[in-house]
Each structure stands twice: as C-alpha cells, then as structure tokens.
Design a protein around this motif. Structure first.
Motif, mmCIF file in Angstrom:
data_model
loop_
_atom_site.group_PDB
_atom_site.id
_atom_site.type_symbol
_atom_site.label_atom_id
_atom_site.label_comp_id
_atom_site.label_asym_id
_atom_site.label_seq_id
_atom_site.Cartn_x
_atom_site.Cartn_y
_atom_site.Cartn_z
ATOM 1 N N SER A 40 -28.319 39.899 32.017
ATOM 2 C CA SER A 40 -28.344 38.901 33.094
ATOM 3 C C SER A 40 -29.649 38.975 33.882
ATOM 4 N N LYS B 95 -24.967 25.646 29.960
ATOM 5 C CA LYS B 95 -24.265 26.862 30.349
ATOM 6 C C LYS B 95 -24.560 27.196 31.800
ATOM 7 N N SER C 250 -29.999 34.544 18.545
ATOM 8 C CA SER C 250 -29.036 34.653 19.643
ATOM 9 C C SER C 250 -27.643 34.333 19.122
ATOM 10 N N HIS D 265 -25.460 27.486 25.961
ATOM 11 C CA HIS D 265 -24.336 28.216 25.364
ATOM 12 C C HIS D 265 -24.423 27.989 23.854
ATOM 13 N N ASN E 152 -30.660 27.476 30.264
ATOM 14 C CA ASN E 152 -29.688 28.379 29.658
ATOM 15 C C ASN E 152 -28.689 27.578 28.814
ATOM 16 N N LEU F 170 -32.103 37.095 31.835
ATOM 17 C CA LEU F 170 -31.798 35.672 31.998
ATOM 18 C C LEU F 170 -32.362 35.151 33.324
ATOM 19 N N ASP G 8 -24.982 33.792 21.705
ATOM 20 C CA ASP G 8 -24.209 33.086 22.727
ATOM 21 C C ASP G 8 -25.049 32.546 23.867
ATOM 22 N N ARG G 9 -26.260 33.026 24.025
ATOM 23 C CA ARG G 9 -27.153 32.575 25.085
ATOM 24 C C ARG G 9 -28.520 32.288 24.479
#
Length: 364
Positions: free
Chosen positions: A137, A306, A190, A152, A150, A140, A192-193
C-alpha cells in the motif's frame, strides 16, 4: 503529534529492541525500508519479496512491523464501506487530525499511518500477508501521488509489452493470467493491482510485488499448480459440486519463480491491450470477444477502476475517504490509446488464451 496519538503509538510499539538490519526493498526508483523487532518476520518478508530485496540504498519510505500481542485501543472505530459486490466487515478506521489507524476486524491487526510514521502492530508473523499488503500500500501511495491510476486488474508481459485483464467479481482474471503464463516468454506483472499512466505517447503499466493469491478451483484446474495440494485435498475438492468449488474462498500464494522458473517477473511495461471479462459461467452462448470503446461502454469501467482504500494518503497529508467517487475521466485518459476488448458469453479460458496468443501477442 498530540498526546492521545503519542500514547497510541506507545501502545502499538514495543520496548523490545529492533532487529539491527532492516529489510530493504527496491521497487523501480523507490526503496522501502522495513524495520521490526522480529527476525522471523523479516525472514518471511524477505522470502516473499526475494526478487526485489536489495542490500543497500537510501530509503524513500520507512516503516515498522512490530510483533506483539493484540492491544485494546479503545478507539471509536468506524467500518470502512466495502466496494460493490463485497459483504461483511473487513476494515475499520479512526482518524486523528494527522494520522489514521486501521483495524483489521478478523485478525485484530492494527496499522497506524501518518506522513512521518507507518506502523503495523500485532500478531504480524501469523498475519504476514496483511503486513505484505501494508508494504504494498505504501508503494501504491507513492505511485498514485504521481498520478498513476489504480486498476483492479491482472497483467502479464511478453517481449516487453503488457496486456491487462479485469473482470467483475469472480470473473477469473487470475486464472486467465496463470493460463497465459504457460505461453513462452511471458512474465508475471500483477495479479490484482495494476497501475497505469499515459505519458503522452503511450500508456505504461506497473505491477506491485504481490504474488497471485488464488482459490482452490484455480489450482486443481491447472496442471502446473495442482502439485500445491496433496492427493487427499485434490480428491476432496474434485468431489465438490462445481458451483460450490467456484465460490470457495481459500487463498493460496503462487510463488511465480518457484513454479515457472527465474526471470518470470516484470514490474513495468507499455500496455498493449486491456481485456474486460464480462462472461458468466452459467451463460450457454459461446465465448465471444470484441473490441469496444470505453467512452461508449462506461459500464465496463466498474470492473477496471479500484478504490485507493483506507491507506491512501494525499500529498497534503489528508486521507482518502470511502465516500470518494472514482474519477472515470482519469481512467479514460490513461487508457485512451489502448485497445479495449470485452469477453462475453460462457467462460472459456482455452479459447481466450488462444485469442491472446494469436492476436494480442502477435509479433511480440
């Protein structure tokens, strides 16, 4: 820092001495330093992030992960609103004027974040995945503060070019990505992000160092992954009704380089195409894929966008709120020069892999 916050920091920290050598992680041009009072925890984190561990460098972000018993913080936490399609309590939070405390409801892990302090506290070894998420995070945040969007989405790279995959809840983006990893010369980007940014000439995609975390149904239907389970577990899963297996929520980490070999992870590449999985397992029509215009199909943006989540902190020190509306125009701008495809009809991974290999990866 006000007195109440100072007292809280003392509760979340420990009187134990920190391990002499912190963990250093290099992500692109950002170095994250993770200190801890637990050598065991740092060893687990080093094993997970082994492809980005560095031996020296000046940290851009410093954080602490403190292994200690759960503390009763006696704060009036407020539940963080879940995104569409998600239910149940997951995160709660409390805001000080200059800091946010996030409480994980199921594990009682607590995280304190301010401009000057990033602190994970509680049974970190048992819940190392939440510490990993907290580390990610911060990366991110680093990227989003530089106007990266961002997504998903999952992503992979072939010969220096990326494709991304997004889907509505349970759409199978991770399963598709792992099937595509079987093609020659592909690299994991990646699960999921995925962060995207249009630099004026092309759209660049960045992954975060989060390994695929997948459900049992994905594992037992992939010959490379099925060895993650013992025969008895495989038999139990095969005996389940297909719908029940599809919805089973048990997460397992896929260590990419252990299963696929060295140099199969990439962190940045130009984005060549974006697929939105809008198919359904109960649809009887054959899988179809068509190029679409996102400006005319904004309904598909819901699968792509996301929320920045409770850990996102703006450059002025304020925090993202669960009522903050996502900026559709920013995503459309970032994807303005990227071909977008919609997969509809029934779920058919083999057909979609063949399409990607023949068309999206053609010449790459």
């Amino acid at each position: 820092m006000n007195l109440e916050l100072e007292d809280l920091v003392q509760k979340l920290r420990t009187t134990e001495k920190l391990v002499d050598k912190p963990l250093l992680l290099k992500l692109d041009n950002c170095i994250i330093e993770v200190g801890s009072n637990s050598q065991e925890l740092l060893a687990k984190l080093a094993a997970y992030f082994k492809h980005i561990v560095c031996l020296s460098g000046q940290a851009n972000i410093s954080m602490l992960a403190i292994e200690k018993p759960v503390e009763d913080l006696s704060l009036p936490f407020k539940d963080w609103r879940r995104e569409g399609g998600k239910s149940g309590r997951k995160d709660s939070y409390y805001d000080f004027p200059s800091a946010r405390v996030v409480h994980k409801v199921k594990t009682d892990m607590c995280f304190l974040q301010s401009e000057n302090l990033k602190l994970a506290s509680g049974p970190c070894i048992k819940n190392d995945n939440q510490v990993i998420n907290f580390i990610n995070s911060q990366y991110l945040n680093w990227l989003q503060q530089q106007d990266w969007q961002n997504c998903h989405a999952a992503g992979l790279v072939r010969n220096g070019n990326a494709i991304a995959m997004a889907g509505f809840s349970g759409g199978g983006k991770s399963t598709l990505m792992l099937h595509l990893m079987e093609l020659s010369d592909t690299q994991f980007l990646s699960n999921d992000r995925l962060l995207i940014k249009n630099d004026g000439q092309q759209t660049i995609a960045k992954g975060i160092p989060k390994l695929p975390r997948i459900n049992p149904g994905t594992i037992i239907n992939n010959p490379r992954l099925i060895g993650m389970f013992k025969p008895q577990k495989i038999a139990e899963l095969n005996a389940m009704p297909l719908a029940e297996l599809w919805d089973l929520e048990e997460k397992y980490d896929v260590f990419i380089e252990d299963l696929y070999g060295p140099n199969r992870i990439c962190d940045t590449a130009p984005l060549n195409a974006f697929i939105v999985l809008n198919w359904h397992r109960d649809n009887t029509n054959a899988m179809a894929i068509a190029q679409v215009d996102l400006t005319q199909r904004r309904d598909l943006l819901a699968a792509v966008m996301k929320s920045s989540g409770p850990f996102y902190q703006y450059t002025d020190g304020s925090f993202y709120q669960d009522t903050t509306a996502l900026n559709e125009e920013a995503y459309l701008q970032a994807l303005s020069n990227v071909p977008i495809y919609e997969a509809s009809g029934q779920v058919d991974f083999a057909a979609l892999v063949a399409f990607c290999d023949k068309h999206l990866f053609a010449g790459l």
